[in-house]
Design a protein around this motif. Structure first.
Motif, PDB file in Angstrom:
ATOM      1  N   GLU A  39       0.831  -1.199   0.000  1.00 29.74           N
ATOM      2  CA  GLU A  39       0.000   0.000   0.000  1.00 29.74           C
ATOM      3  C   GLU A  39       0.869   1.254   0.000  1.00 29.74           C
ATOM      4  O   GLU A  39       2.065   1.209   0.327  1.00 29.74           O
ATOM      5  CB  GLU A  39      -0.893   0.029   1.259  1.00 29.74           C
ATOM      6  N   ASP A  41       0.300   5.709   0.914  1.00 27.84           N
ATOM      7  CA  ASP A  41      -0.579   6.730   1.480  1.00 27.84           C
ATOM      8  C   ASP A  41      -0.948   7.728   0.379  1.00 27.84           C
ATOM      9  O   ASP A  41      -0.066   8.432  -0.137  1.00 27.84           O
ATOM     10  CB  ASP A  41       0.153   7.437   2.625  1.00 27.84           C
ATOM     11  N   TYR A  94      -8.900   4.731   2.780  1.00 27.97           N
ATOM     12  CA  TYR A  94      -7.963   3.622   2.968  1.00 27.97           C
ATOM     13  C   TYR A  94      -6.732   3.963   2.144  1.00 27.97           C
ATOM     14  O   TYR A  94      -6.764   4.852   1.294  1.00 27.97           O
ATOM     15  CB  TYR A  94      -8.594   2.295   2.491  1.00 27.97           C
ATOM     16  N   ASN A  95      -5.652   3.281   2.401  1.00 31.61           N
ATOM     17  CA  ASN A  95      -4.450   3.488   1.593  1.00 31.61           C
ATOM     18  C   ASN A  95      -4.694   3.089   0.137  1.00 31.61           C
ATOM     19  O   ASN A  95      -5.617   2.321  -0.165  1.00 31.61           O
ATOM     20  CB  ASN A  95      -3.287   2.672   2.147  1.00 31.61           C
ATOM     21  N   LEU A 170     -12.125  -3.762  -0.992  1.00 26.80           N
ATOM     22  CA  LEU A 170     -12.319  -2.635  -0.079  1.00 26.80           C
ATOM     23  C   LEU A 170     -13.766  -2.568   0.397  1.00 26.80           C
ATOM     24  O   LEU A 170     -14.037  -2.327   1.581  1.00 26.80           O
ATOM     25  CB  LEU A 170     -11.927  -1.330  -0.771  1.00 26.80           C
ATOM     26  N   VAL A 174     -13.462  -3.113   4.379  1.00 25.99           N
ATOM     27  CA  VAL A 174     -13.136  -1.859   5.059  1.00 25.99           C
ATOM     28  C   VAL A 174     -14.432  -1.116   5.392  1.00 25.99           C
ATOM     29  O   VAL A 174     -15.118  -0.607   4.495  1.00 25.99           O
ATOM     30  CB  VAL A 174     -12.214  -0.973   4.187  1.00 25.99           C
ATOM     31  N   LYS A 176     -15.068   1.735   6.793  1.00 24.93           N
ATOM     32  CA  LYS A 176     -15.117   3.153   6.422  1.00 24.93           C
ATOM     33  C   LYS A 176     -15.531   3.325   4.963  1.00 24.93           C
ATOM     34  O   LYS A 176     -16.284   4.256   4.630  1.00 24.93           O
ATOM     35  CB  LYS A 176     -13.756   3.809   6.661  1.00 24.93           C
TER      36      LYS A 176
END
Length: 566
Positions: A39, A41, A94-95, A170, A174, A176
Motif C-alpha cells: 500500500e 498513502d 484507505y491506503n 475494499l 473496510v 469506512k
C-alpha cells in the motif's frame, strides 16, 4: 507529471524540441501491513507531487526560465492502483491498494507522474498486492464457461491485477469505505483521478475524472462503447455513482488551484504504458514499443480496431487524443522477469555487485557457450501459462563460468521478448519491421544488440529516455484550448535514435531460439502437487499476460534504470 512507482516526479519539456528542461523526483514510502499486501498513502503521494512541482519550478528559475511559460500539465500514472476517498472531507478512506521542429518560441509543458511501472530496482510494487486472490477465485465461478463477458467487454482476464477486484475487496473488508458508499460520500479512482480531483480543487469543486486508458484497466469499462458498463458494475457489485467521468487523453480537465502552477490547465492524462507508446510516437498500425525494466511491457498499436488475442495478450485502449478524436487500441504483453534476473544474480548468487557489471561480464565472453537460463522463478506465463515450471540454468559444462551465465541471463530477456512479439505478430498479422525500446535496461548495449540478433529485426532506441513523461506532455500540449504541441506527422520533432542491426544470420538466430524453447520445456513440471508454493491454478490462469512475480503468483515487478541498481 510522470510518477515512477515508489516515487513522484515532475518533468518539464520544451514543446518545440521535446527537450527535457528540468525535473525533480521524490521517493514515496511503501507500506506492507501483511505479507502479500502493498500500500501507499494517497496523501503522501499528493504531497510529493506538490513538492516536485515546487522544486522543479525553483530549478527552472535557476535556469532563467520563466515558469509563466508553462502552458499545460499532463499526468501519467501506474494504471491499476486503487484509491477511495471522501468527497466532502477529501480524506482517503484507505491506503492506495496496488494493484515539433518549426522555429518559434518554445513553450514548456510540465508532466506529473505517479505510480509508473519503473520504480527503483529492488522495491516492491503497489500493483503486486495479492490480497484479492480469493475474490478473483469466487468471482470466476460466476462467469459462464461459454460466455466470458468480462473479457469480451474489457479485453482483460479476471485477475487480481486490475482495479475492480481491489475495489470489491475494499467494499467487503473496510467499514469506512462501506459506510461512505452507503452515505453517498465515496469517490473511487486510480491515481490519476485522485491527483486531478485534488489538484483542481478537491472538496472545493475538484474534477472527478479519468481518461480512457486508465478506465480500460479497471475491468468496469466497455472498451467498445468507451463507457462504464452496467453489467460489469453489477457483476462486481460496484455502485456506478462512485466512478469518475471518462474523458479523452488530451483535453482540459480543469485548472491547478494551488501552488507554483496555479491557473495552469491540466490537459493530458495517460496510463504509463500508453504514455510511453505516445512518447515513442507509435501512431501507426503495427508499430510497437518495449519498455525494459524489472519486467518488460510490450505494446503494439492495432489502430481503430480491437484485436483479441489467442495467445494470452491483453486488449487495451492505447490512447484517444482529443474529445472528437477516435480511440486507438493496442495489444499488450509483458515479460515477467527481465531486469529482475540481474538483481537475482546480484542479490542471490552474488556474482555481480552492481548491474553495470553484467554487461562487462557478458562482453568478456561474447557468448553463453551453450548455457541457457530460464528465469521461471514463479512459473511460466504467456505464452505457456505453466505454473509447474521453475527456473533452470542448463547446458552447463566444466568450462562454464559466471561470464557465460551473465550472458545467458541477458539472452533470456531477449528470448522472452521474442516469444511475446511472435504472439503479437500472429494476433495482428502484421510482422514488425523494427522494435522501439525504452527503459533503464536499454543502456546495456550488449542487451540491445542481442535483442536485435534474436528478433532478427532492428532495435531502435531514442536518445531521450523519458518517453513516458514525454507522451503525457505531448497529450497535454496538444489539447484543444492549449495547442502548443502539434501531433501532425510533419510537425513532430525528429528524435535522435540509436539503431542496433542484427549481426548474425537468420539461421543462427533461429537455432538459438529453438534451443531456448527446448530449455523452456525442461523447466516445466517441477512442481507436481498443489502447495502453498504453487498456489491455486485457477488464480494462475486468471492472470493477465505476465504481470507478475516475486512470491508465489502474480505479476510484474516494474523497474527503474537497471543499470543503476544500488
Amino acid at each position: 507529471m510522470q510518477m515512477p512507482l515508489g516515487s513522484s516526479c515532475t518533468q518539464v519539456f520544451n514543446s518545440k524540441t521535446a527537450e527535457l528542461l528540468s525535473h525533480h523526483q521524490v521517493e514515496i514510502k511503501q507500506e506492507f501491513p501483511r505479507e502479500g499486501w502493498v500500500e501507499q498513502d494517497p496523501k503522501e503521494i499528493l504531497q510529493s507531487v506538490y513538492e516536485c512541482i515546487e522544486k522543479t519550478c525553483e530549478k527552472l528559475g535557476q535556469l532563467n526560465i520563466d515558469i509563466s511559460n508553462i502552458k499545460a500539465i499532463g499526468v501519467s500514472n501506474q494504471r491499476e492502483t486503487t484509491v477511495v476517498w471522501d468527497k466532502f472531507t477529501g480524506e482517503p478512506l484507505y491506503n492506495a491498494v496496488a494493484a515539433p521542429v518549426c522555429p518559434g518560441p518554445s513553450v514548456p509543458v510540465a508532466v506529473i507522474s505517479s505510480g509508473s511501472s519503473v520504480p527503483a530496482a529492488g522495491t516492491s510494487s503497489v500493483w503486486l498486492d495479492l490480497r484479492t486472490q480469493s475474490t478473483v477465485e469466487n468471482l470466476s465461478k460466476r462467469i459462464p464457461g461459454n460466455n466470458n463477458f468480462v473479457k469480451s467487454k474489457t479485453g482483460l482476464p479476471l485477475s487480481t491485477y486490475f482495479s475492480a477486484v481491489k475495489l470489491r475487496w475494499l467494499l467487503d473488508n473496510v467499514r469506512k469505505v462501506q459506510k461512505a458508499v452507503e452515505e453517498n460520500r465515496a469517490l473511487f479512482g486510480t491515481i490519476d483521478s485522485w491527483l486531478i480531483w485534488s489538484l483542481t480543487g478537491g472538496v472545493n469543486g475538484g474534477v472527478h475524472c479519468t481518461d480512457v486508458t486508465n478506465a480500460s484497466r479497471t475491468m468496469l469499462f466497455n472498451i467498445h462503447s468507451l463507457e462504464w458498463d452496467k453489467e460489469l458494475c453489477e457483476f462486481f457489485g460496484i455502485p456506478m455513482e462512485i466512478l469518475p467521468s471518462v474523458r479523452s487523453s488530451s483535453e482540459i480537465y480543469g485548472l491547478m488551484k494551488a501552488g507554483a502552477l496555479e491557473g495552469v490547465p491540466i490537459s493530458g492524462c495517460l496510463g504509463d504504458q500508453s504514455a510511453a507508446l505516445v512518447g515513442q510516437m507509435c501512431f501507426q498500425d503495427g508499430q510497437a514499443k518495449n519498455t525494459y525494466g524489472t519486467g518488460c511491457f510490450l505494446l503494439c498499436n492495432t489502430g481503430h480496431k480491437c484485436v483479441f488475442s489467442e495467445h494470452g495478450l491483453l486488449t487495451t485502449v492505447a490512447y484517444k487524443l482529443g474529445r472528437d478524436k477516435p480511440a486507438y487500441y493496442a495489444l499488450e504483453g509483458s515479460v515477467a522477469i527481465a531486469g529482475a534476473v540481474i538483481r537475482w544474480l546480484r542479490d542471490n548468487l552474488g556474482i555481480i555487485k552492481t548491474s553495470e557489471e553484467i554487461e562487462k561480464l557478458a562482453k568478456e565472453v561474447g557468448t553463453s557457450y551453450g548455457c541457457y537460463f530460464v528465469p521461471a522463478f514463479s512459473g511460466l506465463y504467456a505464452p505457456y501459462w505453466e505454473p509447474s515450471a521453475r527456473g533452470i540454468i542448463c547446458g552447463l559444462t566444466q568450462f562454464t563460468n559466471k561470464c557465460h551465465i551473465a550472458f545467458a541471463a541477458l539472452e533470456a530477456v531477449c528470448f522472452q521478448t521474442r516469444e511475446i512479439l511472435d504472439a503479437m505478430n500472429r494476433d495482428c498479422g502484421i510482422p514488425l519491421s523494427h522494435l522501439q525500446v525504452d527503459g533503464g535496461m536499454t543502456s546495456n548495449k550488449i542487451l540491445m544488440q542481442l535483442q536485435a540478433d534474436i528478433l532478427y529485426i532492428p532495435v531502435v532506441k531514442p536518445s531521450m529516455p523519458e518517453t513516458t513523461a514525454l507522451g503525457a506532455a505531448m497529450a497535454a500540449g496538444a489539447a484543444e484550448g492549449v495547442g502548443v504541441w502539434s501531433l501532425e506527422p510533419e510537425d513532430l520533432s525528429a528524435v535522435t535514435m540509436e539503431r542496433f542491426e542484427p549481426q548474425i544470420n537468420a539461421e543462427e538466430s533461429e537455432i538459438r531460439y529453438s534451443t531456448w524453447k527446448k530449455a523452456v520445456m525442461k523447466s516445466m513440471g517441477w512442481v507436481t502437487t498443489q502447495s502453498s508454493e504453487s498456489g491455486d491454478p485457477s488464480i494462475f490462469c486468471s492472470l493477465p499476460l505476465g504481470f507478475f512475480v516475486v512470491s508465489s503468483m502474480v505479476m510484474l515487478i516494474g523497474a527503474r534504470y537497471i543499470s543503476g541498481i544500488p
